[in-house]
Design an enzyme around this catalytic site. Structure first.
Site, PDB file in Angstrom:
ATOM      1  N   THR A  41       0.218  -4.101   4.262  1.00 54.60           N
ATOM      2  CA  THR A  41      -1.003  -3.559   3.713  1.00 54.60           C
ATOM      3  C   THR A  41      -1.947  -4.349   4.235  1.00 54.60           C
ATOM      4  O   THR A  41      -3.141  -3.867   4.612  1.00 54.60           O
ATOM      5  CB  THR A  41      -0.746  -3.838   2.186  1.00 54.60           C
ATOM      6  N   PHE A  62      -3.714 -11.473  -4.840  1.00 61.01           N
ATOM      7  CA  PHE A  62      -3.306 -10.770  -5.989  1.00 61.01           C
ATOM      8  C   PHE A  62      -4.197 -11.002  -7.237  1.00 61.01           C
ATOM      9  O   PHE A  62      -4.627 -11.914  -7.191  1.00 61.01           O
ATOM     10  CB  PHE A  62      -1.837 -11.024  -6.493  1.00 61.01           C
ATOM     11  N   LYS A  99      11.745   0.095  -2.207  1.00 60.40           N
ATOM     12  CA  LYS A  99      10.376  -0.089  -2.096  1.00 60.40           C
ATOM     13  C   LYS A  99       9.688   1.196  -2.445  1.00 60.40           C
ATOM     14  O   LYS A  99       8.341   0.977  -2.627  1.00 60.40           O
ATOM     15  CB  LYS A  99      10.048  -0.530  -0.535  1.00 60.40           C
ATOM     16  N   LYS A 159       2.597  -7.295   3.598  1.00 55.74           N
ATOM     17  CA  LYS A 159       2.225  -7.800   5.221  1.00 55.74           C
ATOM     18  C   LYS A 159       1.799  -6.310   5.861  1.00 55.74           C
ATOM     19  O   LYS A 159       0.794  -6.330   6.462  1.00 55.74           O
ATOM     20  CB  LYS A 159       3.656  -7.966   5.936  1.00 55.74           C
ATOM     21  N   TRP A 193      -6.068  -4.748  -0.518  1.00 58.40           N
ATOM     22  CA  TRP A 193      -5.442  -3.861  -1.456  1.00 58.40           C
ATOM     23  C   TRP A 193      -6.641  -3.232  -2.304  1.00 58.40           C
ATOM     24  O   TRP A 193      -6.719  -2.104  -2.335  1.00 58.40           O
ATOM     25  CB  TRP A 193      -4.376  -4.223  -2.475  1.00 58.40           C
ATOM     26  N   ARG A 221       5.668   0.323  12.615  1.00 55.94           N
ATOM     27  CA  ARG A 221       6.910   1.125  12.649  1.00 55.94           C
ATOM     28  C   ARG A 221       6.814   2.239  11.664  1.00 55.94           C
ATOM     29  O   ARG A 221       6.218   2.324  10.626  1.00 55.94           O
ATOM     30  CB  ARG A 221       8.066   0.067  12.179  1.00 55.94           C
ATOM     31  N   PHE A 248       9.872  -8.157   8.215  1.00 52.17           N
ATOM     32  CA  PHE A 248      10.344  -9.262   7.345  1.00 52.17           C
ATOM     33  C   PHE A 248       9.473 -10.415   7.944  1.00 52.17           C
ATOM     34  O   PHE A 248       8.328 -10.407   8.372  1.00 52.17           O
ATOM     35  CB  PHE A 248      11.755  -9.504   7.635  1.00 52.17           C
TER      36      PHE A 248
END
Length: 552
Positions: A70, A378, A102, A68, A406, A91, A298
């Protein structure tokens, strides 16, 4: 293949003054922390009516990864590719997840904010200031009791714990004051993680220094022997705590790898707090750029709901569009595929797990604003899986757009950015989930039934007594902030997908009078997490030249 940190370390960053100048922030409004970081002197900035706000949220997080942050960063860069002035509001990372599960928390691949090492570690010192301010209040409370206790505080009813910005399960429950009369009054205490501190929520919801002080003064620290509430104002230390936070209150400005301005400020978790960056950072972005992209922590059942019901009303602007991030991998996991089988094509499991996404789509549509799904690509995704997911999304009358940030940075999300330009121009009236004057239990029930898909709220005996007390004190009209595990719509982290007709169990309420909401602790959610069996810290190092490795 380069790691995220290698990509970041090889990036050519612009001086922070140049980044600021592109969105109209003058040098005199910056407090520079070296060449690539600065604090911005903004206080409750006015928002131009034609400037747009985009909220990025997601499906429930899984071990498969959703990306999220990224996606948020790559989307900001994509707006530059289509010649739109854009800024991001995010944040700050907590040291707990950075050292825990992480690793880094500044995006990934070619969609990152930088300098990633600084942001992931101590950055501009905001979290350290928050931790010290919180624990200063703890020390002042115990000092007051030691020197006569004029406020008649009952040591058994002190509600203000201590905090630490690292996962440390050993400190969840402690006994303090041992060692004799000169070492204080023995009592039971505990530690939360810094991101769960009410001061973190206050920092993120304050409009200016005056508002910060007013909110701090309202913090409930405990009760007297005759059960009367005691606040920071009663203790007389509002000013001392505010001055420790005077610099932390100012938003931080950094940049993406493609030099898009990024305001990174505040960091409450969305599972145990309200999960959104500071309103000062979001308003600074909104004032400076035509399009602001912000992220809520989240899934949409936690950070998304809290942004719309708690944070956005404080900003004074609702999102013009909502983006829900989903991945083929995560939905296959929701459909029952084990983590080590996710690279194999499985359209059947994808369709089964997609119900998790479907509920989030319908939930966000309830608020009346346009919704778009970003399919975060992905390498292992197959054409059949992507098409099946697009077909499923179209059945909910929203668009699903593939993004590959990405690997490609902003160039991988230009189609998504163009679609959001169109949706942001649509006239759509915001529909709140509940009325501010609703009772706590009514608000909680609406969240459980309309967002989670449950059918009942069950209060423990303690929670029932607390609710009765809050109603007497007039606290029952405050917004509700549900503390719930992030992995499931239910309060059982193992129930994936989109369960129906379940009960949410509230074990206790916590009044956060300074923040301006009531926290409902559900299930087994913890406000001080623990480290995993193989924490990310084991893979981190720094060489003699100061080069960091292993930070994701």
């Amino acid at each position: 293949m380069k790691t995220d940190i290698e990509i970041s370390q090889n990036a050519n960053l612009e001086h922070i003054t140049k980044v600021a100048n592109q969105i109209g922030i003058e040098n005199e409004d910056l407090e520079q922390y070296g060449n690539y970081k600065a604090k911005v002197d903004y206080s409750d900035a006015d928002i131009p009516a034609n400037h747009k706000l985009i909220l990025v949220t997601s499906i429930n997080p899984t071990a498969a990864g959703e990306g999220k942050t990224t996606l948020t960063i790559g989307l900001g860069d994509a707006f530059k590719h289509i010649n739109k002035k854009c800024a991001i509001a995010l944040r700050e990372p907590s040291l707990g997840p950075v050292m825990g599960i992480k690793g880094g928390a500044t995006g990934g691949g070619y969609a990152q904010v930088a300098p990633m090492e600084d942001i992931n570690l101590f950055f501009t010192g905001d979290f350290s200031a928050l931790t010290e301010a919180h624990n200063t209040l703890s020390a002042l409370i115990d000092n007051h009791i030691q020197h006569g206790n004029k406020l008649n505080l009952d040591p058994r009813q002190i509600t203000w714990k201590r905090v630490l910005d690292i996962n440390d399960r050993e400190l969840r429950q402690v006994v303090i004051g041992l060692g004799g009369r000169t070492s204080g009054t023995p009592r039971q205490d505990g530690f939360d993680i810094t991101v769960a501190s009410e001061l973190m929520a206050i920092l993120c919801l304050s409009k200016n220094l005056s508002d910060l002080k007013q909110r701090i003064s309202k913090i409930l620290i405990g009760y007297t022997y005759d059960k009367q509430p005691v606040t920071v104002k009663d203790l007389g230390v509002t000013g001392a705590l505010a001055l420790l936070l005077k610099d932390a209150l100012k938003p931080n400005l950094v940049q993406t790898l493609e030099h898009t301005p990024a305001f990174v400020h505040g960091g409450p978790f969305a599972n145990i707090a309200h999960g959104c960056n500071s309103i000062l950072a979001t308003k600074a972005a909104l004032k400076s750029a035509d399009y602001t992209i912000t992220e809520a922590g989240f899934g949409a059942d936690l950070g998304g709901e809290k942004f719309l019901d708690i944070t956005a009303p404080k900003i004074g602007k609702m999102p013009d569009s909502v983006v829900i991030v989903a991945t083929v991998r995560a939905l296959k996991l929701n459909g029952g595929v084990s983590k080590d089988e996710l690279d194999k094509e499985n359209v059947t499991a994808l369709k089964k797990g997609a119900d998790n996404l479907g509920r989030h789509i319908e939930n966000m549509k309830q608020y009346g604003k346009p919704v778009v799904v970003a399919i975060n690509k992905f390498v292992s995704d197959t054409p059949s899986e992507i098409q099946a997911l697009k077909d499923y999304i179209s059945e909910h009358n929203v668009k699903g757009i593939l993004a590959d940030v990405w690997a490609k940075g902003g160039a991988g999300a230009t189609e998504l950015a163009s679609e959001l330009v169109n949706t942001c121009d649509q006239k759509a009236e915001f529909k709140p989930l509940y009325n501010q004057d609703d009772d706590i239990l009514d608000k909680l029930t609406k969240i459980v039934t309309n967002i989670y898909g449950g059918n009942k709220v069950e209060l423990s005996g303690k929670a029932q007594r607390q609710l009765k007390n809050y109603r007497k004190r007039g606290w029952n009209k405050l917004p509700i902030c549900v503390a719930k595990n992030q992995y499931s719509f239910t309060d059982d982290a193992k129930k994936l997908g989109a369960p129906n007709d379940f009960t949410i169990h509230v074990r206790e309420f916590q009044p956060k009078l300074g923040a301006g909401f009531i926290v409902a602790l559900t299930g087994k959610v913890l406000t001080m997490p623990g480290l995993p069996s193989h924490p990310a810290a084991l893979d981190m190092d720094i060489d003699n030249d100061g080069k960091i490795t292993g930070l994701f």
